[in-house]
Design an enzyme around this catalytic site. Structure first.
Site, PDB file in Angstrom:
ATOM      1  N   PHE A  82       0.827  -1.202   0.000  1.00 44.75           N
ATOM      2  CA  PHE A  82       0.000   0.000   0.000  1.00 44.75           C
ATOM      3  C   PHE A  82       0.862   1.253   0.000  1.00 44.75           C
ATOM      4  O   PHE A  82       1.861   1.337   0.732  1.00 44.75           O
ATOM      5  CB  PHE A  82      -0.866   0.081   1.264  1.00 44.75           C
ATOM      6  CG  PHE A  82      -1.931  -0.954   1.384  1.00 44.75           C
ATOM      7  CD1 PHE A  82      -3.228  -0.696   0.952  1.00 44.75           C
ATOM      8  CD2 PHE A  82      -1.658  -2.178   1.970  1.00 44.75           C
ATOM      9  CE1 PHE A  82      -4.224  -1.643   1.099  1.00 44.75           C
ATOM     10  CE2 PHE A  82      -2.653  -3.140   2.122  1.00 44.75           C
ATOM     11  CZ  PHE A  82      -3.938  -2.868   1.677  1.00 44.75           C
ATOM     12  N   ASP A  83       0.452   2.232  -0.771  1.00 42.74           N
ATOM     13  CA  ASP A  83       0.901   3.592  -0.519  1.00 42.74           C
ATOM     14  C   ASP A  83       0.257   4.023   0.809  1.00 42.74           C
ATOM     15  O   ASP A  83      -0.711   3.396   1.266  1.00 42.74           O
ATOM     16  CB  ASP A  83       0.448   4.496  -1.662  1.00 42.74           C
ATOM     17  CG  ASP A  83       0.703   5.955  -1.368  1.00 42.74           C
ATOM     18  OD1 ASP A  83       1.862   6.302  -1.072  1.00 42.74           O
ATOM     19  OD2 ASP A  83      -0.255   6.745  -1.430  1.00 42.74           O
TER      20      ASP A  83
END
Length: 218
Positions: free
Chosen positions: A9-10
């Site tokens: 994930f960002d």
């Protein structure tokens, strides 16, 4: 058996809502150090890239000074301005419970990234957080994603999903050999669409459906 073994994930704009925090911090520094008034829409264009890169765009000879000033101010207002995205915590918890390996790949400084996760109640779900201080090359290069997978003990490939709100996230994930997903709660959907994600996630529950069954498609 899940459709993906791991999800990267960002952080900002993907897992946690720091949009107001980031804009406010940039505006404070530009106003107090450069005498500039910069509209939020202009700042949005630089979301996802390393902080010093953005500062170099505005004042190449003062990038270090501006970066430090940003971090100081950002930290002073961080816990008050960071917010949860509705449904994200439940989605992440469901993936972890299903045995999916989770990591964060962010252009933010690692200690501050961990603080954001902690404020939003997400830190326990992410044993691996790779920030901009951990690799020489950053998004859109694959290096931070590859490091995160190495730390997770997962091989790069199509059974890894990279989730983000910026074209830089999509390019990083694709360069690392991962599938990519764009979040529908991003500020700039047009830019994301131009990045040609493999999947769109209109709501956090779509993430669970995609990862566990492959049910959501672009």
């Amino acid at each position: 058996m899940s459709h993906f073994d791991a999800v990267l994930f960002d952080l900002d704009g993907t897992l946690i809502d720091t949009n107001r925090l980031i804009v406010t911090s940039f505006q404070h520094v530009f106003r107090t150090r450069l005498g500039l008034e910069v509209a939020p829409e202009e700042i949005y264009r630089f979301f996802g890239e390393p902080l010093r890169t953005t500062m170099t765009r505005f004042a190449p000879d003062r990038a270090d000074e501006l970066t430090e000033a940003y971090r100081e101010y950002n930290l002073s207002v961080h816990d008050r301005l960071v917010r949860r995205f509705p449904g994200v915590n439940d989605a992440v918890a469901a993936l972890r419970q299903a045995g999916v390996r989770l990591g964060v790949v962010t252009s933010k400084y690692t200690p501050l990234a961990r603080r954001g996760l902690s404020v939003c109640g997400l830190e326990a779900h992410f044993p691996v957080v790779v920030g901009e201080d951990q690799t020489e090359r950053h998004k859109p290069e694959p290096d931070p994603a590859l490091l995160a997978l190495e730390l997770l003990g997962v091989q790069p490939g199509p059974r890894v999903l990279m989730v983000g709100d910026s074209p830089l996230d999509l390019r990083c994930g694709r360069a690392a050999g991962c599938r990519t997903a764009a979040v529908g709660w991003a500020l700039d959907r047009a830019a994301l669409a131009a990045g040609e994600p493999d999947f769109w996630l209109e709501r956090p529950s779509d993430l669970v459906a995609l990862v566990l069954s492959g049910a959501v498609s672009a």
